[in-house]
Write a protein that holds these residues in place. Structure first.
Motif, short mmCIF file in Angstrom:
data_model
loop_
_atom_site.label_atom_id
_atom_site.label_comp_id
_atom_site.label_asym_id
_atom_site.label_seq_id
_atom_site.Cartn_x
_atom_site.Cartn_y
_atom_site.Cartn_z
N MET A 102 0.76 -0.66 0.09
CA MET A 102 -0.24 -0.33 -0.11
C MET A 102 0.82 1.05 0.08
O MET A 102 0.25 2.32 -0.51
N ILE A 103 1.60 1.38 0.66
CA ILE A 103 2.48 2.70 0.75
C ILE A 103 4.57 1.95 0.80
O ILE A 103 4.78 0.40 1.70
N GLU A 104 5.10 2.45 -0.05
CA GLU A 104 6.66 1.87 -0.03
C GLU A 104 7.47 3.60 -1.13
O GLU A 104 6.41 4.33 -1.87
N LEU A 105 8.69 2.90 -0.40
CA LEU A 105 9.32 3.82 -0.89
C LEU A 105 9.54 3.70 -2.06
O LEU A 105 10.72 2.62 -2.92
N LYS A 106 9.71 4.14 -3.26
CA LYS A 106 10.63 3.98 -4.83
C LYS A 106 11.28 4.78 -5.29
O LYS A 106 10.50 6.69 -5.32
N ASP A 107 12.20 4.63 -6.01
CA ASP A 107 12.59 6.35 -6.77
C ASP A 107 12.79 7.57 -6.07
O ASP A 107 12.27 8.44 -6.79
N GLN A 108 12.96 6.66 -4.26
CA GLN A 108 13.08 8.85 -3.91
C GLN A 108 11.23 9.29 -3.85
O GLN A 108 11.45 9.84 -3.51
N GLN A 109 9.47 8.49 -3.99
CA GLN A 109 8.98 8.77 -4.26
C GLN A 109 8.24 8.18 -2.86
O GLN A 109 8.76 7.02 -2.70
N LEU A 110 7.25 8.51 -2.51
CA LEU A 110 6.78 7.55 -1.77
C LEU A 110 5.20 7.13 -2.71
O LEU A 110 4.15 8.16 -2.80
N CYS A 111 5.13 6.12 -2.88
CA CYS A 111 4.39 5.36 -3.99
C CYS A 111 3.04 5.14 -2.88
O CYS A 111 3.68 3.68 -1.83
N LEU A 112 1.79 5.80 -3.10
CA LEU A 112 0.65 5.01 -2.38
C LEU A 112 0.31 4.54 -3.56
O LEU A 112 -0.32 4.41 -4.70
N SER A 113 -0.32 3.10 -3.34
CA SER A 113 -0.73 2.16 -4.26
C SER A 113 -2.73 1.45 -3.73
O SER A 113 -2.46 1.62 -2.29
N GLY A 114 -3.50 0.98 -3.90
CA GLY A 114 -5.15 0.41 -3.17
C GLY A 114 -5.84 1.55 -3.23
O GLY A 114 -5.85 2.14 -4.15
N THR A 115 -6.50 1.64 -2.59
CA THR A 115 -7.41 2.16 -1.45
C THR A 115 -7.02 2.45 -0.25
O THR A 115 -6.69 1.78 1.23
N ILE A 116 -7.82 3.47 -0.18
CA ILE A 116 -7.72 3.98 1.83
C ILE A 116 -9.17 4.52 2.00
O ILE A 116 -10.04 5.00 1.82
N ASN A 117 -9.26 3.28 2.54
CA ASN A 117 -10.91 3.21 3.55
C ASN A 117 -10.91 3.84 5.02
O ASN A 117 -9.78 3.92 5.49
N GLN A 134 11.29 9.95 8.04
CA GLN A 134 12.72 9.67 7.30
C GLN A 134 13.63 9.99 6.04
O GLN A 134 14.35 9.92 5.70
N GLN A 135 12.61 10.84 5.43
CA GLN A 135 13.90 11.40 4.43
C GLN A 135 13.73 13.18 4.14
O GLN A 135 12.80 13.51 4.79
N PRO A 136 14.46 13.53 3.06
CA PRO A 136 14.98 15.09 3.14
C PRO A 136 13.24 15.24 2.28
O PRO A 136 13.16 14.81 1.24
N LEU A 137 13.30 16.38 2.84
CA LEU A 137 11.96 16.93 2.31
C LEU A 137 12.32 18.35 0.92
O LEU A 137 13.40 18.71 1.12
#
Length: 95
Positions: free
Chosen positions: A1-16, A33-36
């Motif tokens: 559902m949430i993962e860091l890929k290529d310095q991006q926070l990637c959301l998948s699926g559904t938030i309910n 944990q990431q630079p902004l």
């Protein structure tokens, strides 16, 4: 559902209602944990509903000056909600 890929926070699926708090907490831990600024990629998010938008806005509020997140691949339905709530000036969109 949430993962860091290529310095991006990637959301998948559904938030309910069953998982919103868990998604929020997991995402917040990763954001801290990431630079902004950090890109939040929504390309794999299945439903851009108000609850998903609420999680994104809460994450944004936890960043310095509420500018630490940039949003990419926002679902069309979520864009309409953002416009209806007049949030387009508060969020940074990437194409």
């Amino acid at each position: 559902m949430i993962e860091l890929k290529d310095q991006q926070l990637c959301l998948s699926g559904t938030i309910n209602f069953q998982n919103a708090e868990q998604v929020y907490q997991q995402g917040l831990a990763l954001i801290r944990q990431q630079p902004l600024p950090l890109v939040v990629n929504l390309a794999e998010l299945q439903h851009g509903n108000t609850l998903a938008l609420a999680v994104l806005v809460q994450w944004l509020r936890q960043t310095p000056e509420q500018k630490g997140l940039h949003f990419q691949a926002i679902p069309a339905k979520m864009l309409k909600i953002i416009e209806a709530c007049h949030l387009q000036d508060d969020l940074i969109f990437l194409s």
